[in-house]
Design an enzyme around this catalytic site. Structure first.
Site, short mmCIF file in Angstrom:
data_model
loop_
_atom_site.label_atom_id
_atom_site.label_comp_id
_atom_site.label_asym_id
_atom_site.label_seq_id
_atom_site.Cartn_x
_atom_site.Cartn_y
_atom_site.Cartn_z
N ARG A 1 0.53 5.10 17.53
CA ARG A 1 0.31 6.13 16.52
C ARG A 1 0.85 7.51 16.90
NH1 ARG A 1 0.67 2.26 13.45
NH2 ARG A 1 -1.19 1.32 12.52
N SER B 1 -5.67 -8.43 7.61
CA SER B 1 -4.58 -7.45 7.70
C SER B 1 -3.99 -7.47 9.10
CB SER B 1 -5.09 -6.05 7.35
OG SER B 1 -5.89 -5.55 8.38
N ASP C 1 0.81 -1.22 0.00
CA ASP C 1 0.00 0.00 0.00
C ASP C 1 0.84 1.27 0.00
OD1 ASP C 1 -1.87 -2.05 0.49
OD2 ASP C 1 -3.20 -0.67 1.54
N ASP D 1 -7.05 4.87 12.73
CA ASP D 1 -5.67 5.34 12.60
C ASP D 1 -5.54 6.67 11.87
OD1 ASP D 1 -4.51 3.38 14.09
OD2 ASP D 1 -4.08 2.07 12.40
#
Length: 421
Positions: A101, A186, A22, A130
């Site tokens: 994050r 994922s 990605d 996210d």
């Protein structure tokens, strides 16, 4: 020639790069749009070939690549405050991704400021948490920064509605495509945990396939002998772990956490399969492995209950609930979250001592605890010693506390009788 190229450039963007399909496609796409791309890859404890990722980003046209090891900072500045808080979102999630994050965003913004870049970009989807966590952190740390979020731009997501289109684009632009078959879900990994979602896991009825878990072994196949650990705390932070079996000790933050990950993983500790409420408004199914975090949650909970005043702890529990929600929703760098961290930190002053526990077959069992700041008075609580306590006083205590109950039920009886007339 160089001046003409510079004139056409939209400016410099720092991309949160993972080395995967990605963000590799996003890197090339950003260049197509006229950006100069700097790739930023945070080593936050994930299993990754960082040098291969660097070469890949440069080969795809990144102007520069920064690889920054933020593992120690992640433990000391983000995981430890969560341990002090007993942070748990919706009673089960230990916040592994949500804590990582803002740590990554801090590095991302630091490079953007160093390189005088006007933009940052990320590969978070338009449906998840996210995107919110990254961007709220970035805007808080650098209010003038602009964010490019390709998965929210129609020109990007309409062009790439599925994985097949991304693969085609990758082949066309010489982006290396994974040779191994893609897992039908994922994953996102850091030092604290690994998460699994999407794909076949989107049906909440589907059981996780046996090959899914990577940080912990199957508890049924784990060793038949427990590991007994002693964890020392100061101000609610673990400062030393000792394995009473082989005498192994760890005392620096990062090494201690890595060691607990290994021990917990060996015994299958830290697995949860939950449906949670995302901040953006939908429910999602997530499977998490948080080995060391699970041990520390139980150990800290125990030493805190042993050393903290009852009424202070009640208030602190309310603060922890709010703290967990703020962290999950992406507000780590908000004034209210800073305030809560200060309050929780202040509550941890007496949280000092050692917890002895057993790690065995997917569980953490508390075996004992000791502390120089303990509020436990063995003589006072003993059934065999009266101590500084007069049992006869309990009669008045019970009478006073029963007064409210008697009055409430007396009134209820009157109301019932009146309704019956």
């Amino acid at each position: 020639m160089e001046k003409s190229t510079m004139a056409q450039s939209k400016g410099t963007v720092v991309l949160a790069y993972s080395g995967g399909l990605d963000t590799s496609c996003i890197l090339v796409w950003l260049k197509e749009q006229g950006y100069d791309v700097i790739a930023y890859l945070a080593n936050i404890g994930q299993k990754e070939d960082f040098e291969a990722a660097r070469k890949k980003a440069l080969a795809l046209g990144a102007k520069k690549v920064y690889i920054e090891d933020v593992s120690r900072e992640f433990v000391e500045s983000f995981i430890w405050p969560a341990v002090q808080a007993n942070a748990l979102y919706e009673d089960r999630y230990l916040l592994g991704t949500a804590l990582a994050r803002p740590c990554i965003a801090r590095g991302l913004v630091g490079i953007a400021q160093q390189e005088r870049a006007s933009y940052i970009a990320h590969g978070a989807t338009g449906k998840g948490n996210d995107q919110v966590r990254f961007e709220l952190s970035c805007y808080a740390l650098c209010p003038k920064i602009k964010v490019v979020a390709p998965w929210r731009l129609p020109e990007f997501y309409q062009r790439f509605p599925g994985r097949r289109e991304l693969m085609d684009y990758a082949k066309k632009h010489g982006i290396p495509v994974p040779v191994t078959p893609q897992t039908p879900w994922s994953m996102d990994e850091n030092l604290m945990h690994i998460s699994y979602e999407a794909g076949i896991l989107e049906n909440p009825k589907n059981q996780a396939p046996p090959g899914l878990y990577t940080k912990t072994c199957d508890p049924a196949k784990s060793p038949n002998t427990p590991d007994v650990l002693e964890i020392e705390f100061e101000r609610g932070v673990p400062v030393k772990v000792t394995n009473t079996g082989d005498g192994a000790t760890r005392s620096s933050a990062l090494e201690l956490f890595v060691y607990l990950n290994d021990i917990a993983g060996k015994h299958g500790v830290g697995r949860v399969d939950i449906v949670e409420n995302r901040f953006v408004g939908m429910k999602s199914r997530g499977i998490y492995e948080t080995p060391a975090g699970t041990i520390l949650y139980h150990a800290h909970l125990d030493i805190e209950a042993f050393t903290m005043d009852r009424e202070v702890r009640k208030i602190k529990q309310g603060l922890s609930l709010k703290f967990s929600e703020l962290v999950y929703n992406g507000f780590w760098h908000s004034p209210e979250c800073e305030f809560l961290r200060e309050c929780i930190g202040r509550s941890q002053e007496p949280v000092v001592g050692t917890v002895r526990l057993s790690v065995f077959k997917g569980h953490v069992y508390i075996l004992g605890r000791e502390s120089p700041r303990s509020l436990y008075n063995e003589e006072l609580v003993s059934m065999n010693v009266q101590g500084d306590y007069e049992p006869a006083d309990a009669t008045g205590f019970i009478n006073i506390n029963s007064l409210r109950l008697k009055e409430y039920h007396r009134l209820q009886s009157k109301v019932t009788e009146k309704q019956a007339e």
